[in-house]
Design a protein around this motif. Structure first.
Motif, short mmCIF file in Angstrom:
data_model
loop_
_atom_site.label_atom_id
_atom_site.label_comp_id
_atom_site.label_asym_id
_atom_site.label_seq_id
_atom_site.Cartn_x
_atom_site.Cartn_y
_atom_site.Cartn_z
N ARG A 1 89.16 56.77 52.22
CA ARG A 1 89.85 57.78 51.44
C ARG A 1 88.91 58.37 50.39
O ARG A 1 88.08 57.64 49.83
N PRO A 2 89.02 59.66 50.12
CA PRO A 2 88.08 60.28 49.17
C PRO A 2 88.36 59.87 47.74
O PRO A 2 89.49 59.57 47.36
N GLY A 3 87.30 59.85 46.93
CA GLY A 3 87.46 59.63 45.51
C GLY A 3 87.75 60.94 44.79
O GLY A 3 87.62 62.03 45.36
N TRP A 4 88.16 60.82 43.54
CA TRP A 4 88.47 61.99 42.73
C TRP A 4 87.67 61.92 41.44
O TRP A 4 87.69 60.91 40.75
N ASP A 5 86.98 63.00 41.12
CA ASP A 5 86.21 63.09 39.90
C ASP A 5 87.09 63.70 38.82
O ASP A 5 87.42 64.89 38.88
N ASN A 6 87.50 62.89 37.85
CA ASN A 6 88.39 63.38 36.80
C ASN A 6 87.63 63.96 35.61
O ASN A 6 88.22 64.26 34.57
N GLY A 7 86.32 64.12 35.76
CA GLY A 7 85.51 64.63 34.68
C GLY A 7 84.88 63.54 33.84
O GLY A 7 83.98 63.81 33.05
N LYS A 8 85.37 62.31 34.01
CA LYS A 8 84.83 61.16 33.27
C LYS A 8 84.30 60.09 34.22
O LYS A 8 83.27 59.48 33.95
N ILE A 9 85.03 59.84 35.29
CA ILE A 9 84.63 58.84 36.27
C ILE A 9 84.15 59.56 37.52
O ILE A 9 84.92 60.30 38.15
N PRO A 10 82.88 59.39 37.91
CA PRO A 10 82.38 60.06 39.12
C PRO A 10 83.16 59.65 40.35
O PRO A 10 83.64 58.52 40.47
N ALA A 11 83.30 60.58 41.29
CA ALA A 11 84.09 60.33 42.49
C ALA A 11 83.59 59.11 43.26
O ALA A 11 84.38 58.38 43.85
N GLU A 12 82.28 58.88 43.24
CA GLU A 12 81.75 57.76 44.03
C GLU A 12 82.16 56.40 43.47
O GLU A 12 82.03 55.38 44.16
N TYR A 13 82.65 56.35 42.23
CA TYR A 13 83.10 55.11 41.64
C TYR A 13 84.62 55.01 41.53
O TYR A 13 85.15 53.95 41.20
N SER A 14 85.32 56.07 41.80
CA SER A 14 86.74 56.15 41.44
C SER A 14 87.64 55.33 42.36
O SER A 14 87.28 55.01 43.50
N ILE A 15 88.81 55.02 41.84
CA ILE A 15 89.84 54.32 42.61
C ILE A 15 90.29 55.18 43.78
O ILE A 15 90.50 56.38 43.64
#
Length: 314
Positions: free
Chosen positions: A137-151
């Motif tokens: 499943r893809p990650g989401w970049d919320n502007g603080k947590i990069p997508a590659e690290y996100s839940i």
């Protein structure tokens, strides 16, 4: 038999403060607020939905924040830990982030050849982060947590049971799950083809204290089904197996039936459609208070009674 259940849909819990709840799940964990609405049965209380960028089934954690609610007690007959999926390479990132925000954690631990961290939110709700390389499943970049690290969404959920036999029978004989792993008193079941978001773990814990509901406790766990037709089919099977599911309830973003599993935990079967973009675009998700049409005439009064909250990421 048709495939009727395809994994987790959402988990709903109780909280004691709406803004602190937002600060933790948006600000610390980086989830997106995908819907800001009300408890349809108690319109003076928010119903806050957090998830991935689009609010995909299997990513949604929701809360009823009752101001000043007394903390619950973790124990038997309860969903005790809600586990999110993170990429393997992000484990150290999350350890550092939890330290940064002053969130005590334990671990890393090993379970079923996977690595996970365990911690609590401000109300004492049990949360886990499971590091794995199987979640596409893809990650989401919320502007603080990069997508590659996100839940990515849920990984599994742990049900503590005094006696697991009848709960296991429900999961395997009626709800189409299969046992795939066991480790001491912990048993993992999967729906359909398995994978992150399709697991549920059952813990045999006969010496637990009886759980008490309150802030930080889970109200119910919802399993996903593809359509209204498949929901009615599983409802009929539940009736035939001696359970007592409710009628179908319209929750605007999905349709629901509810029933108690043998250990007392409230189960729900929720439809994947229509989804959270039914009344907002994906870009606008969570930006405005959304009310079901029967509460619209009371909007001014409802808005005046609800606390003002900000969903800005930290």
């Amino acid at each position: 038999m048709n495939n009727l259940i395809n994994g987790l849909h959402h988990i709903t819990a109780l909280a004691s403060d709406a803004q602190k709840n937002v600060d933790f799940y948006v600000g610390v964990l980086g989830l997106r607020m995908v819907k800001k609405t009300i408890n349809f049965d108690a319109p003076d209380v928010y119903h806050l939905y957090y998830g991935d960028e689009t609010g995909s089934p299997g990513s949604i954690l929701t809360f009823f924040p009752y101001a000043g609610l007394t903390r619950g007690r973790r124990g038997g007959g309860q969903l005790t830990y809600s586990a999110f999926s993170i990429p393997t390479a992000s484990l150290s990132y999350w350890m550092d982030r939890l330290v940064q925000f002053g969130v005590p954690y334990s671990g890393p631990y090993q379970r079923f050849n996977e690595t996970y961290l365990r911690f609590e939110d401000f109300d004492g709700m049990g949360v886990e982060l499971v590091a794995n390389s199987n979640d596409l499943r893809p990650g989401w970049d919320n502007g603080k947590i990069p997508a590659e690290y996100s839940i990515r969404g849920f990984y599994t959920a742990t049900l503590n049971e005094f006696n697991i036999d009848r709960t296991v029978s429900l999961l395997t004989d009626v709800m189409q799950h299969k046992l795939i792993a066991e480790e001491q008193d912990l048993f993992r079941f999967e729906a359909l083809n398995g994978g992150p978001g399709a697991y549920v773990d059952v813990m045999r814990s006969p010496k637990d204290v009886r759980a008490l509901q309150g802030a930080g406790s889970v109200h119910h766990i919802a399993f996903a089904t593809d359509s209204d037709e498949s929901q009615l089919e599983i409802r009929e099977q539940l009736w035939s197996a001696g359970y007592n599911p409710t009628g179908v309830l319209d929750r605007n973003y999905f349709h629901s039936i509810y029933y108690r599993e043998p250990g007392g935990i409230l189960f729900e079967i929720a439809t994947n459609p229509p989804g959270f973009a039914v009344d907002e675009t994906v870009a606008e998700l969570g930006s405005a208070l959304k009310l079901p049409e029967w509460y619209e005439p009371r909007r001014a009064k409802i808005e005046a009674e609800l606390p003002v909250i900000s969903a800005l990421a930290k």
